[in-house]
Design a protein around this motif. Structure first.
Motif, PDB file in Angstrom:
ATOM      1  N   LEU A  15       0.830  -1.208   0.000  1.00 49.78           N
ATOM      2  CA  LEU A  15       0.000   0.000   0.000  1.00 49.78           C
ATOM      3  C   LEU A  15       0.861   1.253   0.000  1.00 49.78           C
ATOM      4  O   LEU A  15       0.570   2.231  -0.713  1.00 49.78           O
ATOM      5  CB  LEU A  15      -0.920  -0.005   1.226  1.00 49.78           C
ATOM      6  CG  LEU A  15      -2.046  -1.051   1.216  1.00 49.78           C
ATOM      7  CD1 LEU A  15      -2.668  -1.165   2.597  1.00 49.78           C
ATOM      8  CD2 LEU A  15      -3.111  -0.702   0.175  1.00 49.78           C
ATOM      9  N   ASP A  18       2.290   1.847  -3.413  1.00 47.85           N
ATOM     10  CA  ASP A  18       1.325   2.300  -4.420  1.00 47.85           C
ATOM     11  C   ASP A  18       0.805   3.711  -4.150  1.00 47.85           C
ATOM     12  O   ASP A  18       0.409   4.409  -5.088  1.00 47.85           O
ATOM     13  CB  ASP A  18       0.141   1.323  -4.477  1.00 47.85           C
ATOM     14  CG  ASP A  18      -0.604   1.397  -5.791  1.00 47.85           C
ATOM     15  OD1 ASP A  18       0.061   1.543  -6.851  1.00 47.85           O
ATOM     16  OD2 ASP A  18      -1.845   1.290  -5.779  1.00 47.85           O
ATOM     17  N   ALA A  19       0.800   4.122  -2.884  1.00 41.94           N
ATOM     18  CA  ALA A  19       0.285   5.462  -2.558  1.00 41.94           C
ATOM     19  C   ALA A  19       1.149   6.090  -1.466  1.00 41.94           C
ATOM     20  O   ALA A  19       0.694   6.297  -0.335  1.00 41.94           O
ATOM     21  CB  ALA A  19      -1.171   5.380  -2.107  1.00 41.94           C
ATOM     22  N   GLY A  22      -0.526   9.235  -0.497  1.00 40.76           N
ATOM     23  CA  GLY A  22      -1.962   9.196  -0.670  1.00 40.76           C
ATOM     24  C   GLY A  22      -2.353   9.027  -2.122  1.00 40.76           C
ATOM     25  O   GLY A  22      -1.513   9.022  -3.032  1.00 40.76           O
ATOM     26  N   ASP A  23      -3.642   8.868  -2.348  1.00 42.69           N
ATOM     27  CA  ASP A  23      -4.196   8.679  -3.704  1.00 42.69           C
ATOM     28  C   ASP A  23      -4.615  10.049  -4.237  1.00 42.69           C
ATOM     29  O   ASP A  23      -5.681  10.564  -3.902  1.00 42.69           O
ATOM     30  CB  ASP A  23      -5.385   7.727  -3.618  1.00 42.69           C
ATOM     31  CG  ASP A  23      -6.086   7.511  -4.954  1.00 42.69           C
ATOM     32  OD1 ASP A  23      -5.672   8.114  -5.957  1.00 42.69           O
ATOM     33  OD2 ASP A  23      -7.066   6.745  -4.981  1.00 42.69           O
ATOM     34  N   SER A  26      -8.169  10.167  -6.233  1.00 41.06           N
ATOM     35  CA  SER A  26      -9.377  10.052  -5.417  1.00 41.06           C
ATOM     36  C   SER A  26      -9.557  11.269  -4.517  1.00 41.06           C
ATOM     37  O   SER A  26     -10.674  11.777  -4.339  1.00 41.06           O
ATOM     38  CB  SER A  26      -9.316   8.780  -4.566  1.00 41.06           C
ATOM     39  OG  SER A  26      -9.346   7.629  -5.398  1.00 41.06           O
ATOM     40  N   ALA A  27      -8.458  11.775  -3.940  1.00 38.73           N
ATOM     41  CA  ALA A  27      -8.556  12.930  -3.055  1.00 38.73           C
ATOM     42  C   ALA A  27      -8.984  14.187  -3.806  1.00 38.73           C
ATOM     43  O   ALA A  27      -9.725  15.023  -3.280  1.00 38.73           O
ATOM     44  CB  ALA A  27      -7.225  13.161  -2.358  1.00 38.73           C
ATOM     45  N   THR A  61      -6.123   0.056   4.812  1.00 38.52           N
ATOM     46  CA  THR A  61      -6.252   1.410   4.263  1.00 38.52           C
ATOM     47  C   THR A  61      -7.227   2.228   5.100  1.00 38.52           C
ATOM     48  O   THR A  61      -6.998   3.409   5.389  1.00 38.52           O
ATOM     49  CB  THR A  61      -6.737   1.349   2.801  1.00 38.52           C
ATOM     50  OG1 THR A  61      -5.771   0.640   2.016  1.00 38.52           O
ATOM     51  CG2 THR A  61      -6.934   2.739   2.213  1.00 38.52           C
ATOM     52  N   ARG A  91     -13.221   6.913  -1.399  1.00 38.30           N
ATOM     53  CA  ARG A  91     -11.789   7.207  -1.548  1.00 38.30           C
ATOM     54  C   ARG A  91     -10.932   6.034  -1.066  1.00 38.30           C
ATOM     55  O   ARG A  91      -9.959   5.645  -1.717  1.00 38.30           O
ATOM     56  CB  ARG A  91     -11.430   8.458  -0.744  1.00 38.30           C
ATOM     57  CG  ARG A  91     -11.909   9.776  -1.347  1.00 38.30           C
ATOM     58  CD  ARG A  91     -11.427  10.939  -0.472  1.00 38.30           C
ATOM     59  NE  ARG A  91     -11.817  12.236  -1.019  1.00 38.30           N
ATOM     60  CZ  ARG A  91     -11.497  13.405  -0.460  1.00 38.30           C
ATOM     61  NH1 ARG A  91     -10.818  13.407   0.690  1.00 38.30           N
ATOM     62  NH2 ARG A  91     -11.880  14.540  -1.009  1.00 38.30           N
ATOM     63  N   SER A  92     -11.285   5.463   0.053  1.00 45.44           N
ATOM     64  CA  SER A  92     -10.502   4.362   0.625  1.00 45.44           C
ATOM     65  C   SER A  92     -10.568   3.122  -0.251  1.00 45.44           C
ATOM     66  O   SER A  92      -9.556   2.433  -0.463  1.00 45.44           O
ATOM     67  CB  SER A  92     -11.012   4.039   2.033  1.00 45.44           C
ATOM     68  OG  SER A  92     -10.898   5.156   2.881  1.00 45.44           O
ATOM     69  N   THR A  95      -8.451   3.643  -3.308  1.00 44.71           N
ATOM     70  CA  THR A  95      -7.029   3.675  -2.966  1.00 44.71           C
ATOM     71  C   THR A  95      -6.467   2.263  -2.818  1.00 44.71           C
ATOM     72  O   THR A  95      -5.346   1.974  -3.246  1.00 44.71           O
ATOM     73  CB  THR A  95      -6.814   4.457  -1.648  1.00 44.71           C
ATOM     74  OG1 THR A  95      -7.218   5.811  -1.835  1.00 44.71           O
ATOM     75  CG2 THR A  95      -5.359   4.416  -1.211  1.00 44.71           C
TER      76      THR A  95
END
Length: 283
Positions: A15, A18-19, A22-23, A26-27, A61, A91-92, A95
């Protein structure tokens, strides 16, 4: 078995990879209060593995995400089947989506391939086993997937069993050491519970391996005729394991030679990811 600590550590690392900050998509695009429900859908038939890993990607997440697994590891499914459902903050969910799918697609691909090998030797009593040809850092996940597919695990690591392969034997020969004697000396020093495997690629190597007290003789790249001769020569004094050159086209014939185990590196190093998708429900 994937321990809780290994599951947590590995999925968290994926995780973070990949982020890391953060994403961003999505944010920037989705309202903070947006919620979603999504289904894990099979695009093709297969065997599931990694359900707990799939769920962990979402719950690590965001602990408020709820995951409902509809199919258990080891279960077969068809194209179009819904394997799991996820609901919570949109969002979660988005992500975690790619990491959840990457693990589950990879593990289900291994489980599905393993099942094809297990089915191919059905009725022979032969075990299909994996090898150490695994993705670095993902061994426990891939070994779990092999078991989900009905296969068996070989030694977990170099620390778990003695397995003398061709290069070990070459070093012994170079030093003028007798193989049977070297095995007996090793067994005298090892705990009595340690399993000893010796790989051979010729019939004339087998007597020394048996005299040395090996528990398993690993018959590497033997012809079918030589496998039958090897099984007769071993005569139950050790487990006869075949490896090398094993494919779905050859595995049944190999099993019928009388070996007890067939190890197949392709289960982990050549399995393709299964086609699974996460579909957000509309309406």
């Amino acid at each position: 078995m994937i321990t809780p600590a290994t599951l947590d550590r590995t999925v968290r690392a994926a995780l973070e990879e990949d982020a890391p900050w953060g994403d961003l998509t999505s944010a920037a695009l989705l309202p903070a209060d947006a919620r979603a429900t999504a289904d894990l859908v099979a695009r093709e038939p297969g065997v599931l593995s990694g359900g707990d890993v799939f769920a962990a990607a979402f719950t690590l997440t965001d602990a408020t995400v709820e995951v409902d697994l509809h199919v258990a590891d080891g279960d077969r499914f068809g194209a179009g089947d819904v394997l799991a459902s996820v609901q919570g903050p949109a969002r979660s969910i988005l992500t975690a989506e790619r990491v959840a799918l990457n693990f589950t697609q990879r593990m289900s691909g291994i489980a599905t391939l393993t099942t094809t090998y297990v089915d191919a030797v059905d009725g022979t009593g032969v075990r299909i086993a994996d090898t150490r040809k695994t993705t670095p850092g993902l061994r426990e996940f891939e070994r779990h997937a092999v078991v989900s597919g009905g296969g068996s695990n070989h030694r977990r690591s170099l620390s778990d069993a003695v397995m003398a392969k061709d290069n070990h034997l070459a070093v012994l020969r170079q030093g003028g050491h007798d193989l049977a004697g070297a095995l007996r000396d090793a067994l005298a020093r090892l705990p009595h519970t340690t399993h000893v495997v010796v790989e051979v690629d010729r019939l004339d190597q087998i007597p020394a391996v048996l005299d040395g007290g090996a528990d398993t003789v690993l018959l590497d790249n033997f012809s079918l005729d030589d496998l039958r001769s090897a099984v007769a020569l071993i005569a139950g004094r050790a487990t006869a394991e075949a490896s090398g050159g094993v494919s779905l086209d050859t595995v049944r014939a190999i099993a019928e030679t009388g070996v007890q185990v067939i190890s197949v590196g392709a289960l982990t190093h050549s399995a393709r990811a299964l086609d699974l998708g996460l579909d957000v429900r509309i309406g």
